[in-house]
Scaffold this active site. Structure first.
Site, short mmCIF file in Angstrom:
data_model
loop_
_atom_site.label_atom_id
_atom_site.label_comp_id
_atom_site.label_asym_id
_atom_site.label_seq_id
_atom_site.Cartn_x
_atom_site.Cartn_y
_atom_site.Cartn_z
N HIS A 235 0.94 -1.23 0.06
CA HIS A 235 0.02 -0.03 -0.04
C HIS A 235 0.92 1.17 -0.10
O HIS A 235 0.51 2.36 -0.57
CB HIS A 235 -0.74 0.01 1.27
CG HIS A 235 -1.96 -1.15 1.32
ND1 HIS A 235 -1.72 -2.40 1.66
CD2 HIS A 235 -3.28 -1.07 1.00
CE1 HIS A 235 -2.92 -3.03 1.72
NE2 HIS A 235 -3.92 -2.23 1.19
N ASP B 72 -4.70 -5.99 -7.99
CA ASP B 72 -4.90 -5.19 -6.38
C ASP B 72 -5.00 -3.86 -6.80
O ASP B 72 -5.13 -3.53 -7.76
CB ASP B 72 -3.58 -5.79 -5.43
CG ASP B 72 -3.76 -5.62 -3.92
OD1 ASP B 72 -4.97 -5.21 -3.78
OD2 ASP B 72 -3.08 -6.10 -3.28
#
Length: 490
Positions: free
Chosen positions: A183, A254
């Site tokens: 992230h 993702d």
């Protein structure tokens, strides 16, 4: 092909998130114009009736749209982010190592999702958590042994899809041996192709053999395969999935708003690169906007015009997403009807915990929850033994007190407040997170009798010394911990 057909095909590959608990007008227009999917996050879900109304509105706008979410069980839950999930984490299931329980867990989660109108679960986690200091996988993984992870990935997939909900094994080619959260940056796994094949790829092979409808990519760099691009953007890495593993389903990215994919290049460029690499369904992220989708479409059209991406690749991806909707509909028709009302979730058993030694009953304990930043994938959800479990505490451990400390001073005051009473210290990743390790050491120096409970990924034989590892901090694990301390080891 006409420009409008290509634009519609690009839209079919997009899976945005959105803000709010009702369908925004812009998203309704996108769905009517061929948007292929939408992803639900915690902020989109208030209660069961609301989410059914929301998914019904999405399907009304586009009956073939695929609605996805992350409902892994344990710490990662969207349906139950307010109160915590009663289902176990994958690490708990791996430690218990009962394939029937794992399959039934997948089936139970699938039945809840089907009842909520959700089509695709971005689970199970097929990562082999070989690095105990992994900041983003941890208890989301079934374990550190590739063969164990593989058989539980297959069992969870079978259970989930038997309930009429598509599975998406993640995060290809394997996010377990990393020390960086994708992230926030691009993690690297510096393994040889032989190690990758013998460890990381094994659970994905099992998922493919079990019939998973989807596989999600990871934004990690695998220099042995592609030294330049992360897996989501790498045709070489994704070629392993299509070639070596023979996967013919939908490759899902993702979230492209993660730094591992879009850092330094932006979401539109990442989307075009991902499509060119072989991704079919582009998870954009959370709280997306129509302007973001327009920018992605414009960049993909530019990439086609400049020869960086072929029209055939775009239409192939769109056809896979459209076919996914039909496949899920077939699964749903073959599955038993979803439950009416709240699903009955079998309670967790302390048999899935790790115990250093037998535990004696602890009347009226003080629970000290050492706070830390939540795993970004899990988000802000109820966790551990705290006031949200007051009814269960009053029933099983009357007189129990719940305290939370986020600083050393707060931890010290909590120890003083617990004087003369049993003290239970709980935290997630106690050895990995600096404050948790130092606070636990301070507590044990002042209260050597305190019971240290690891709610995250356990590290044994080091500091702090653990008494109990629950393999999860969700509602199911916390309720089971209350039961253990009320009854002791039987």
């Amino acid at each position: 092909m006409t420009g409008s057909a290509l634009r519609r095909a690009i839209s079919a590959t997009l899976m945005p998130g959105f803000a709010g608990t009702t369908l925004p007008a812009w998203l309704e227009r996108e769905l009517a114009d061929g948007l292929g999917s939408a992803c639900l996050f915690g902020g989109n879900i208030a209660d069961a009736d609301q989410v059914r109304a929301l998914t019904g509105a999405i399907h009304a706008a586009n009956p073939s749209a695929v609605i996805a979410t992350d409902e892994e069980g344990g710490d990662v839950t969207r349906l139950h982010h307010h109160e915590g999930s009663s289902y176990p984490s994958m690490a708990y299931l791996g430690h218990l190592d009962d394939l029937a329980v794992t399959e039934e867990t997948g089936r139970g989660i699938g039945r809840e999702l089907a009842a909520a109108g959700v089509d695709l679960n971005l689970a199970p986690d097929a990562d082999v958590n070989s690095n105990p200091r992994n900041p983003v996988i941890g208890i989301r993984s079934f374990g550190a042994d590739a063969s164990l992870v593989a058989r539980h990935v297959a069992a969870y997939t079978r259970g989930l899809q038997s309930a009429g909900v598509g599975a998406v094994a993640k995060h290809f080619p394997g996010h377990g041996d990393t020390a960086t959260d994708s992230h926030l940056a691009v993690p690297t796994i510096g393994v040889s192709p032989d190690v990758l094949a013998a460890r990381e790829l094994v659970p994905f092979e099992a998922a493919v053999a079990a019939g998973t409808l989807g596989v999600m990519t990871s934004h990690i760099l695998v220099p042995a395969i592609d030294p330049a691009l992360p897996a989501t953007l790498s045709a070489s890495v994704l070629g392993l999935l299509r070639g070596r593993l023979g996967f013919r389903g939908v490759i899902v990215s993702d979230a492209l708003d993660m730094a591992g994919a879009s850092g330094g290049r932006g979401i539109p460029a990442a989307a075009a690169l991902a499509l060119a690499a072989g991704v079919d369904l582009l998870c954009i992220g959370t709280d997306n906007t129509p302007d973001q989708l327009d920018a992605i479409r414009a960049e993909v059209l530019r990439a086609v015009r400049d020869g960086e991406l072929t029209e055939d690749r775009v239409f192939e991806a769109a056809e896979r997403v459209t076919g996914l909707s039909g496949t899920i509909a077939s699964l749903r028709r073959a599955a038993p009807p979803p439950p009416v009302g709240p699903a009955a979730v079998p309670p967790l058993s302390p048999a899935g915990f790790w115990l250093r030694e037998p535990v004696r009953p602890m009347p009226s304990p003080v629970f000290l929850r050492l706070d830390s930043t939540a795993n970004i994938a899990a988000g802000d959800t109820a966790w551990g033994v705290a006031e949200h479990l007051r009814p269960e505490l009053d029933r099983r451990l009357p007189g129990a007190t719940c305290l939370t400390a986020a600083t050393p001073d707060e931890a010290a005051r909590a120890v003083d407040a617990a004087e003369g009473r049993p003290l239970v210290v709980q935290g997630r990743d106690l050895a990995r997170v600096g404050f948790l390790a130092s606070a636990t050491a301070m507590v044990l120096q002042r209260r050597p009798d305190a019971l240290v409970v690891e709610l995250g990924w356990p590290e044994f034989g080091g500091e702090p010394p653990l008494a109990v590892a629950t393999y999860g901090s969700g509602r199911g694990a916390a309720t089971c911990l209350i039961q253990l301390l009320a009854e002791g080891t039987r």
